[in-house]
Design an enzyme around this catalytic site. Structure first.
Site, mmCIF file in Angstrom:
data_model
loop_
_atom_site.group_PDB
_atom_site.id
_atom_site.type_symbol
_atom_site.label_atom_id
_atom_site.label_comp_id
_atom_site.label_asym_id
_atom_site.label_seq_id
_atom_site.Cartn_x
_atom_site.Cartn_y
_atom_site.Cartn_z
ATOM 1 N NE ARG A 61 33.405 36.533 36.634
ATOM 2 C CZ ARG A 61 33.266 37.701 36.011
ATOM 3 N NH1 ARG A 61 32.252 38.504 36.327
ATOM 4 N NH2 ARG A 61 34.096 38.082 35.066
ATOM 5 C CG HIS A 65 37.190 37.981 39.762
ATOM 6 N ND1 HIS A 65 36.999 38.698 38.603
ATOM 7 C CD2 HIS A 65 37.062 36.674 39.412
ATOM 8 C CE1 HIS A 65 36.764 37.854 37.588
ATOM 9 N NE2 HIS A 65 36.788 36.626 38.076
ATOM 10 C CB VAL A 69 43.755 40.949 42.568
ATOM 11 C CG1 VAL A 69 44.591 42.197 42.287
ATOM 12 C CG2 VAL A 69 43.308 40.301 41.264
ATOM 13 N N GLY A 71 45.442 39.078 47.473
ATOM 14 C CA GLY A 71 44.862 38.309 48.564
ATOM 15 C C GLY A 71 43.450 38.757 48.874
ATOM 16 C CG ASP A 73 43.219 43.138 49.668
ATOM 17 O OD1 ASP A 73 42.470 42.747 48.737
ATOM 18 O OD2 ASP A 73 44.185 43.905 49.481
ATOM 19 C CG ASN A 93 37.294 42.416 38.448
ATOM 20 O OD1 ASN A 93 37.040 41.218 38.463
ATOM 21 N ND2 ASN A 93 38.356 42.940 39.049
ATOM 22 N N PRO A 162 42.714 34.456 36.408
ATOM 23 C CG PRO A 162 42.519 32.407 37.490
ATOM 24 C CD PRO A 162 42.353 33.879 37.717
ATOM 25 C CG HIS A 192 33.046 28.165 35.715
ATOM 26 N ND1 HIS A 192 33.997 28.061 34.723
ATOM 27 C CD2 HIS A 192 33.362 29.299 36.396
ATOM 28 C CE1 HIS A 192 34.840 29.077 34.800
ATOM 29 N NE2 HIS A 192 34.479 29.836 35.814
#
Length: 323
Positions: A61, A65, A69, A71, A73, A93, A162, A192
């Site tokens: 996850r 995540h 956002v 890419g 990085d 988050n 999402p 999931h």
């Protein structure tokens, strides 16, 4: 412009070879600069997962995540400052976990090979190695050579990640924004199959689906009754339940069986059955021999979103701070 150029190049590469790993990502990028990097990461990850079997879902996850956002990085790893609220403190988050493991691995690598291995690559490798641990073999290839970003904004996480409350059209747009297809959407939803969901991310389906104190009619009634025994109100923010009932710690194709039975925990899971194309994919992906290679391909594709390479970004000394 940098990300647009990357996407255009990816589209050209995809047309020729069928996939895109990022402009400069490659296998074993650190072979000559930090030969043992991938083994150090793998050993540390497996040691942590052996102690806490919930970590694979957490790292998968976290990687997802991160990539959605700015890419892939490692912006999700940065701490907030007095003047900026970072991604990790954004509402989606707040339930991420395992940052300490990443920080410890980075510290070990800095002793071995200072200023060489990026936090973005560490996160990508940790996610793969954690999920693969139960199979004792890598479930997908991780191409390396990412560099670390210097910006992390809470608002961008809210805007780009999402939501578990999303319908199919919103999800489709979320993924299209990252140059990911409907196929990638359905396949990556298979993540999931491990992990848990907090009651407040789905309890509206139990108690107030349309604002009239009703239940989501698309949710299996027997399963809904069980969920109500665990999540007793709309205000429960602490109780969790497995996203894949009966198989929450096992990475497999059972998630799609669950979705077919209308037992998908989130509205975003149920949404996969509301589109004819994605619904057909759900049925296909119930077969492990279809799911595993598809997941591997989509993870490689996701892991190349907006990567910083060459002289872009930096190699952080500590994953939670810019240099």
């Amino acid at each position: 412009m940098r990300k647009q150029g990357f996407i255009l190049l990816c589209m050209l590469v995809f047309a020729v070879v069928g996939t895109c790993h990022g402009t400069s990502l490659k296998k074993h990028y650190y072979k000559h600069t930090c030969r043992d990097a991938e083994m150090i990461i793998k050993n540390a990850t497996e040691k942590s997962v052996a102690l806490n079997p919930a970590l694979p879902a957490k790292f998968l996850r976290m990687h997802f995540h991160d990539c959605f956002v700015r890419g892939c990085d490692a912006s999700v790893l940065l701490n907030s400052t007095a003047n900026n609220t970072a991604e990790k403190d954004s509402i989606p988050n707040l339930t991420l976990f395992g940052f300490d493991v990443i920080d410890d691995i980075k510290a070990e690598l800095e002793k071995k090979c200072p200023n060489v291995v990026s936090c973005a690559d560490i996160l990508a490798l940790v996610a793969r190695d954690a999920v693969s641990y139960q199979y004792r073999r890598p479930l997908w290839e991780v191409y390396t050579g990412r560099r670390d970003g210097r910006v992390s904004r809470s608002a961008e996480a809210l805007a780009n990640l999402p939501s578990p409350f999303s319908n199919f059209s919103v999800l489709q747009q979320n993924f299209a924004n990252q140059n990911l297809s409907v196929h990638d959407l359905v396949v990556l939803s298979g993540g999931h199959t491990i992990g848990v969901g907090h009651c407040n991310t789905f309890s509206n389906r139990l108690y107030n689906f349309t604002g009239r104190g009703d239940q989501d009619p698309s949710l299996n009634a027997t399963y809904a009754a069980f969920l109500k025994t665990r999540c007793r109100s709309l205000n429960d923010t602490t109780t969790t339940v497995p996203m894949d009932p009966g198989s929450g710690l096992t990475f497999d194709a059972n998630y799609y069986v669950t979705v077919k039975q209308h037992k998908g925990l989130f509205q975003s899971d149920a949404a996969l059955l509301t589109n004819s194309v994605s619904s057909h994919m759900v049925h296909q992906l119930t077969h492990p021999h279809v799911f595993f290679p598809a997941f591997a391909r989509s993870m490689v594709k996701m892991g190349a979103i907006g990567v910083l390479t060459g002289n872009a970004g930096e190699i952080r000394k500590k994953c939670f701070l810019v240099n």
